[in-house]
Structures are given as structure tokens and as C-alpha cells.
Design a protein around this motif. Structure first.
Motif, PDB file in Angstrom:
ATOM      1  N   ARG A  88      -3.450   3.785  -2.546  1.00 41.77           N
ATOM      2  CA  ARG A  88      -3.290   2.799  -3.618  1.00 41.77           C
ATOM      3  C   ARG A  88      -2.797   1.502  -3.007  1.00 41.77           C
ATOM      4  N   SER A  89      -3.052   0.421  -3.719  1.00 41.79           N
ATOM      5  CA  SER A  89      -2.544  -0.876  -3.272  1.00 41.79           C
ATOM      6  C   SER A  89      -2.418  -1.808  -4.465  1.00 41.79           C
ATOM      7  N   THR A 142       0.838  -1.204   0.000  1.00 43.30           N
ATOM      8  CA  THR A 142       0.000   0.000   0.000  1.00 43.30           C
ATOM      9  C   THR A 142       0.872   1.252   0.000  1.00 43.30           C
ATOM     10  N   TRP A 143       0.359   2.314  -0.618  1.00 42.49           N
ATOM     11  CA  TRP A 143       1.046   3.596  -0.654  1.00 42.49           C
ATOM     12  C   TRP A 143       0.028   4.687  -0.973  1.00 42.49           C
ATOM     13  N   THR A 144       0.461   5.940  -0.873  1.00 39.71           N
ATOM     14  CA  THR A 144      -0.381   7.083  -1.204  1.00 39.71           C
ATOM     15  C   THR A 144       0.100   7.675  -2.520  1.00 39.71           C
TER      16      THR A 144
END
Length: 121
Positions: free
Chosen positions: A89-90, A79-81
């Protein structure tokens, strides 16, 4: 009992990309396309693979675009932004613990071996 095991056979979508860290660790990433057995008209499923250490070194040396490989590993969700939108987001990533080079005999002879696992040769 917990179980998180993924087994796939597919073709590399690009050459494996390796990254060496100051600690001496090696990380290798590559995407593979896996065809569905039900229909030849379906598009393949794409999976992101992550390998570390000895398995990563072997992948970096021998996994090229179009290589047929088999893997065993575990699924995790990365996961991240998003930098542009700020939206979360993933994506699923498979952490590979075993890599099998499944190409032709000539390809395997060039590799010298055809099976690699973390911590083993």
C-alpha cells in the motif's frame, strides 16, 4: 536541480492529532480538504499532512476541524504492507515546513501569531 514544493490552502477535516515521543520530538497529523477552483460541484481533494516539532505543537493547539490553513511542504510517498491482505500500500503525505493559520481575525488573535515554520517562530 531538484524541486519538491507543495503549497495548499484548505480546511482541516478533523482536529490535529499530536504524538509525543520519549526523545522529546512531537509529530502532528491532520487531513485537509482543498476545493478545486474550476467547479463548485466537484468533491474536494484530501491531503494527509505531517508536521514536526514547533510546527506540530502549534498545529496541535490551534488546528481544529474546519480550520482554514495554508501550508508549504514537500511531498513524499509513504509505503507499507497491508496486515490483512499482505498487499503493498502507499499514500502521498505532505511534510509541512510552514503552517499559516488563515481563520478569522478573532481566531488569529486567540492564537497570538499566524505563521509558523520548522525552526522559526
Amino acid at each position: 536541480m531538484n524541486l519538491n514544493v507543495v503549497n495548499l490552502v484548505g480546511r482541516a477535516g478533523s482536529d490535529a492529532e499530536a504524538r509525543w515521543f520519549e526523545s522529546g520530538a512531537v509529530k502532528c497529523t491532520v487531513n485537509i480538504a482543498v476545493n478545486r477552483p474550476t467547479s463548485r460541484d466537484d468533491q474536494p481533494d484530501w491531503f494527509s499532512l505531517e508536521m514536526w516539532d514547533k510546527t506540530a505543537k502549534v498545529a496541535a493547539d490551534y488546528v481544529k476541524k474546519g480550520s482554514l490553513i495554508g501550508i508549504q511542504g514537500s511531498l513524499r510517498i509513504e509505503t507499507w504492507t497491508d496486515r490483512n491482505t499482505g498487499a503493498p500500500r502507499s499514500k502521498p503525505v505532505i511534510r509541512v515546513s510552514r503552517l499559516d493559520l488563515l481563520g478569522s481575525k478573532r481566531d488569529n488573535a486567540a492564537a497570538g501569531m499566524n505563521q509558523y515554520s520548522d525552526g522559526e517562530f
